[in-house]
Design a protein around this motif. Structure first.
Motif, PDB file in Angstrom:
ATOM      1  N   GLY A  42       6.827   3.467  -8.074  1.00 10.89           N
ATOM      2  CA  GLY A  42       7.216   2.613  -9.189  1.00 10.89           C
ATOM      3  C   GLY A  42       5.825   2.115  -9.973  1.00 10.89           C
ATOM      4  N   CYS A  61       8.330   6.631 -13.500  1.00 10.61           N
ATOM      5  CA  CYS A  61       8.579   5.387 -13.183  1.00 10.61           C
ATOM      6  C   CYS A  61       8.058   4.303 -13.988  1.00 10.61           C
ATOM      7  CB  CYS A  61       7.938   5.394 -11.637  1.00 10.61           C
ATOM      8  SG  CYS A  61       6.126   5.364 -11.552  1.00 10.61           S
TER       9      CYS A  61
ATOM     10  N   HIS B 190      24.611  -2.738  -7.189  1.00 11.85           N
ATOM     11  CA  HIS B 190      23.458  -2.514  -6.838  1.00 11.85           C
ATOM     12  C   HIS B 190      22.773  -3.877  -6.062  1.00 11.85           C
ATOM     13  CE1 HIS B 190      22.703   1.475  -7.945  1.00 11.85           C
ATOM     14  NE2 HIS B 190      23.401   1.368  -9.092  1.00 11.85           N
ATOM     15  N   ARG B 192      19.240  -5.605  -4.119  1.00 11.53           N
ATOM     16  CA  ARG B 192      18.025  -5.786  -3.425  1.00 11.53           C
ATOM     17  C   ARG B 192      17.863  -7.327  -2.669  1.00 11.53           C
ATOM     18  NH1 ARG B 192      13.310  -2.138  -5.808  1.00 11.53           N
ATOM     19  NH2 ARG B 192      14.828  -0.528  -5.988  1.00 11.53           N
ATOM     20  N   GLU B 235      20.687  -0.840 -11.308  1.00 10.83           N
ATOM     21  CA  GLU B 235      19.726  -1.162 -10.310  1.00 10.83           C
ATOM     22  C   GLU B 235      18.464  -1.628 -11.225  1.00 10.83           C
ATOM     23  OE1 GLU B 235      18.255   2.660  -8.522  1.00 10.83           O
ATOM     24  OE2 GLU B 235      17.282   1.428  -6.720  1.00 10.83           O
ATOM     25  N   MET B 239      16.024  -4.540  -9.479  1.00 10.62           N
ATOM     26  CA  MET B 239      14.704  -4.456  -9.261  1.00 10.62           C
ATOM     27  C   MET B 239      13.977  -5.476  -9.960  1.00 10.62           C
ATOM     28  SD  MET B 239      14.413  -0.329  -9.987  1.00 10.62           S
ATOM     29  CE  MET B 239      12.410  -0.089  -9.811  1.00 10.62           C
ATOM     30  N   ARG B 240      13.962  -5.938 -11.252  1.00 12.98           N
ATOM     31  CA  ARG B 240      13.425  -6.742 -11.681  1.00 12.98           C
ATOM     32  C   ARG B 240      13.517  -8.155 -11.215  1.00 12.98           C
ATOM     33  NH1 ARG B 240      15.485  -4.401 -17.836  1.00 12.98           N
ATOM     34  NH2 ARG B 240      13.653  -3.013 -17.966  1.00 12.98           N
ATOM     35  N   GLU B 243      11.426  -8.449  -7.839  1.00  8.35           N
ATOM     36  CA  GLU B 243      10.073  -8.389  -7.945  1.00  8.35           C
ATOM     37  C   GLU B 243       9.466  -9.820  -8.607  1.00  8.35           C
ATOM     38  OE1 GLU B 243       8.839  -4.859 -10.328  1.00  8.35           O
ATOM     39  OE2 GLU B 243       7.311  -6.027 -11.245  1.00  8.35           O
ATOM     40  N   SER B 385      12.026  -1.843  -2.352  1.00 13.55           N
ATOM     41  CA  SER B 385      10.752  -1.532  -3.232  1.00 13.55           C
ATOM     42  C   SER B 385       9.704  -1.022  -2.487  1.00 13.55           C
ATOM     43  CB  SER B 385      10.460  -2.761  -3.891  1.00 13.55           C
ATOM     44  OG  SER B 385      10.101  -3.682  -2.974  1.00 13.55           O
TER      45      SER B 385
END
Ligand code: FES
Ligand code: FES
Lengths: 159, 706
Positions: A42, A61, B190, B192, B235, B239-240, B243, B385
């Motif tokens: 990423g 990415c 999804h 995480r 997803e 992911m965001r 993070e 990640s």
């Protein structure tokens, strides 16, 4: 709300709905179902997500879908032509250039761009073109041989 | 000799029907608990089956790592797959062939030895009898115990084994979707997971509104104890969220690591369980003593893909798709950790990126399963990640190794001691009676962690793997300080303790040779009486022109390293050529290996070459550092590995030994490569670096210490 973007993917015009900040990689994989382009980091540090944008290798990415709007994107699925493998794909199989294979689709993309602009690259030129790609399985030498083999095959076919 | 005694996998899965079935016309299904992790195992095992059954390679459908259909063979690790998994398939298929021949003979009214089989069809005196495996499969009961006594093929008659058959998994991998990450599932959720930054860390604050905002779409947040998961239909949104959560989460308590974790001083200060193993005759204990200390840091396995798993819970049944190395073991421990019965859980192996040890695949399987139980009917997909791969994965442990030799009159070791400080190299699911899933540790009421032990010597050892030098040593002492309380999931990475021990022993051999004023290879040969290892050493010396090219010029040198992996698997000797100024440039590598009978020569070379490159990467570059209590690596920039521009040209020679048993070779070249690099650097600089990795920093310090 955003109205999405238009782009050309593997020769086909598509409209995608994702918001414009979405990474191109997510759009390719999830919205267009082209799953040969892979997530590895990423952050432009491994090369597994490499695609061609107007013929130039770039990291899917970190590129946003908006930045690819109106452009032509080629993924690993777009390398084969009329059902026949690209000479590079064939050469990778002939050299058995892969262990786990996770790095291969990105490497093939960079190698395709290299052979597009340099028909007979030297070992050093191949290394330079592929140096942004990581391969943990240690397939580097086989990959280099496969690119050389493809370059020879393509020269033979063109002659 | 290729022995026919029952391998462990066959003792654990004794029925022929657990291994083989003829339920599809024209195809034979052969099960294996071994899984493809990029080593080409599925291809090699199918070759063995085709060979013994007299069917074509294409007639074998090798089903690997599906807990509902495959035998339970524990984990795919330690170079055991061909040696034990392959031996089981060989015996099973040979026995099945014999049973079918007997049955066919009965039906045809002839003797079994009048019949032969080709491509699965039965022939009598060269004429097709019209009978094949599938026609009589209903008359042969395979629910019987394997005896292991049926005659197997002679290596000299092999048609399929020993041939280079193209890998069956590669075509998909050069064309597009091929991995677990690429599975298209219906009704996906999804997810995480936020990882604890160190063992036992307590989450004291998490600004959920900041996380939701960062997600840019509605997400669900699941919090149970220190287990926090973010879920959404796309997803990108989770992911965001994850993070953002990483940067706003505040943690306290637990066992943060000091910055010097992994250094020899730190290792020696840890709680230890000590043992001493002495072998050989009591001999000279006084005389010239020489000793040196070597070390390696913490490392991570660094797969190019991140962990991924899918799980679905419906009508009381949990289905899990995972790139685990041990589907059957993970099934059992998922059941225990989730309070289910093992019969409720099925694990389906799907390929992930290369696994070179205990990676995060099992953790992801737990994450997905835990969330799936709370979302019946949905297919929960978890992908890690890159940051979490670095900071949340099990680590390959740091080690300190001291060698001490008492030398006799001709400078040969009369008394030899190796002393090792190391946490264990094995914390896969179940190893210490714990599930060892990262997510399970974060839950409220997580079961207390049992004290960990290392892999016992009988199973190859962990820290003590390859601690016993292969040379003729009259007296040997091993002192093992096992460090059980280090608050990290230290676990297996390619070769476990072997490559550090080989680095230490082979560096020490060079140092002893130097004291004796002898050439390092000549010195080793004077301590190697067994002809088999001698041949490997001599072959690489000849390939590399070792004896002809003693001096290569300023800053350049050859270095040598040798070992027999685990002291029972394949032998490998390596010579490297390097050039050093501020950095090491690896120019060339030669490797000779003896792996006995080789099933797929090209696959064997591929494994050996991969091991050389990984060994070079370990020795020259890799190191996990700690900062603020946690692992200080978020991406590849913080943890460089060998790249295209650093990879040398490599020559490999496989020594032909088809009448010897197939020896595991996946890990064999790693240690000798590390050692050869260390020795070459010492010869080029005139000063030795005994701590890996041999980085620019260390070279500079060593040179400045003049
Ligand atoms: S995923 Fe894009 S470079 Fe690694
Ligand atoms: S083949 Fe596994 S990462 Fe390249």
């Amino acid at each position: 709300m955003s109205k999405g973007c238009d782009l050309v993917v593997n020769g086909r015009s598509v409209h995608v709905d994702a918001d414009e900040a979405t990474p191109l990689l997510a759009v390719l994989r999830d919205e267009l179902n082209l799953r040969g382009t892979r997530f590895g980091c990423g952050t432009e540090q491994c090369g597994t997500c490499m695609v061609l944008i107007d013929g130039v290798p770039d990291f899917a990415c970190t590129r946003t879908v908006e930045s690819a709007a109106g452009k032509s994107v080629t993924t690993i699925e777009g390398l084969a032509c009329n059902g026949a493998l690209h000479p590079l794909q064939q050469a990778f199989l002939d050299e058995q250039a892969g262990q786990c294979g996770y790095c291969l689709s990105g490497i093939l993309i960079s190698a395709a761009a290299l052979l597009e602009r340099n028909k007979r690259p030297s070992r050093a030129e191949i290394v330079e073109a592929l140096d942004k790609h990581l391969c943990r399985c240690g397939m580097h030498n086989r990959v280099i041989r496969a690119v050389q083999r493809a370059s020879a095959a393509m020269a033979g076919a063109a002659a | 000799m290729i022995s026919n005694s029952l391998p462990q996998s066959l003792i654990d899965n004794p029925l022929l029907s657990q291994w083989i079935a003829f339920d599809e016309p024209g195809r034979v299904r052969v099960g294996s608990g071994r899984v493809e992790i990029g080593q080409g195992i599925v291809t090699a095992l199918a070759q063995i089956a085709a060979e013994e059954l007299d069917v074509t390679f294409g007639q074998v459908n090798l089903v690997s790592g599906q807990t509902d259909f495959s035998p339970n063979e524990g984990f795919t690790s330690g170079s055991y797959s061909i040696a034990i998994g392959g031996a089981s398939i060989r015996l099973v298929c040979a026995e099945v062939r014999s049973l079918f021949l007997e049955r066919a003979a009965e039906k045809l009214g002839c003797k079994a030895n009048e019949l032969s089989i080709e491509d699965g069809r039965f022939f009598r005196a060269g004429k097709d009898t019209g009978m094949d495996y599938w026609a009589i499969a209903g008359d042969v009961a395979l629910d019987r115990r394997a005896s292991g006594t049926a005659p197997t093929k002679l290596p000299s008659s092999y048609r399929v084994v020993g041939k280079n058959i193209p890998r069956v998994d590669l075509p998909a991998k050069v064309a597009g979707a091929a991995f677990i990450h690429d599975i298209v599932a219906e009704n996906v959720l999804h997810a995480r997971v936020l990882r604890q930054p160190w063992r036992g860390a307590r989450l004291v604050a998490l600004d959920e509104s900041a996380v939701r905002k960062a997600a840019k779409a509605p997400i669900e947040i699941l919090r149970e104890g220190n287990f926090v998961a973010f879920m959404a239909d796309a997803e990108i949104n989770v992911m965001r969220a994850a993070e953002a959560a990483r940067s706003v989460a505040r943690w306290e308590g637990g066992e943060p690591l000091p910055d010097n974790a992994g250094t020899p001083d730190w290792l020696k200060a840890q709680v230890a369980r000590d043992r001493t193993v002495e072998t050989g005759l009591k001999g000279r204990t006084e005389g010239k003593v020489f000793s040196a200390r070597y070390s390696r840091p913490f490392l991570t396995y660094g797969s190019i893909g991140t962990a991924c798993a899918l799980a679905q819970f419906q009508d009381g049944a949990l289905k899990v798709w995972s790139h685990t190395q041990g589907p059957a073991v993970v099934r059992e421990w998922l059941a225990r950790a989730l309070s289910l019965k093992a019969s409720q859980v099925s694990v389906f192996h799907r390929q992930g990126a290369g696994a070179y040890g205990h990676n995060t695949a099992d953790d992801a399987a737990f994450d997905a399963s835990f969330i799936a139980l709370r979302h019946p009917g949905r297919t929960v997909r978890v992908q890690w990640s890159r940051e979490d791969e670095f900071s949340g994965a099990p680590l390959s442990t740091a080690m300190a190794i001291e060698l001490r030799a008492v030398l006799d009159h001709d400078n040969k070791p009369a008394d030899w001691t190796i002393e090792i400080w190391s946490p264990p190299h094995a914390q896969r699911p179940g190893y210490n009676g714990n599930s060892n899933f990262a997510g399970a540790e974060a839950l409220p009421n997580a079961p207390p962690l049992n004290e960990v032990g290392d892999v016992p010597d009988e199973r190859g050892g962990g820290a003590t793997r390859n601690a016993y030098a292969i040379y003729d040593l009259p007296r040997h002492r091993l002192i093992h300080h096992m460090l059980p309380k280090v608050p990290l999931r230290t676990s297996s990475l390619r070769g476990l303790g072997a490559w550090a021990n080989v680095f230490a022993i082979e560096s020490f051999m060079d140092e002893l040779a130097e004291r004796a004023g002898e050439d390092p290879v000549t010195y080793r040969l004077s301590l190697l009486s067994d002809p088999r290892p001698r041949r490997v050493v001599e072959t690489v010396a000849q390939m590399s022109g070792w004896f002809e090219s003693k001096t290569l010029g300023e800053g350049r040198a050859h270095g040598f390293g040798f070992a027999r992996y685990k002291n029972i698997a394949a032998f490998a000797a390596v010579v490297v050529e390097i050039e050093v100024d501020e950095e090491i440039c690896l120019k060339r590598v030669w490797c000779a290996a003896d792996a006995g009978l080789v099933i797929t020569p090209d696959g064997a070379r591929n494994q050996i070459e991969g091991g050389i490159i990984m060994g070079a990467s370990f020795a020259m570059k890799e190191q996990i550092r700690f900062k603020d209590g946690r692992i200080a690596a978020a991406g590849w920039d913080d943890y460089p590995i060998l790249r295209f521009s650093e990879v040398p040209e490599i020559d490999i020679r496989l020594i032909d030994a088809p009448n010897e048993a197939a020896l595991g070779l996946g890990e064999t070249s790693v240690g000798p490569t590390c050692a050869a690099i260390g020795n070459a650097v010492a010869r080029a600089l005139g000063k030795r670096i005994r701590d890996m990795p041999l980085t620019r920093e260390r070279i500079m310090t060593t040179l400045l210490a003049e």
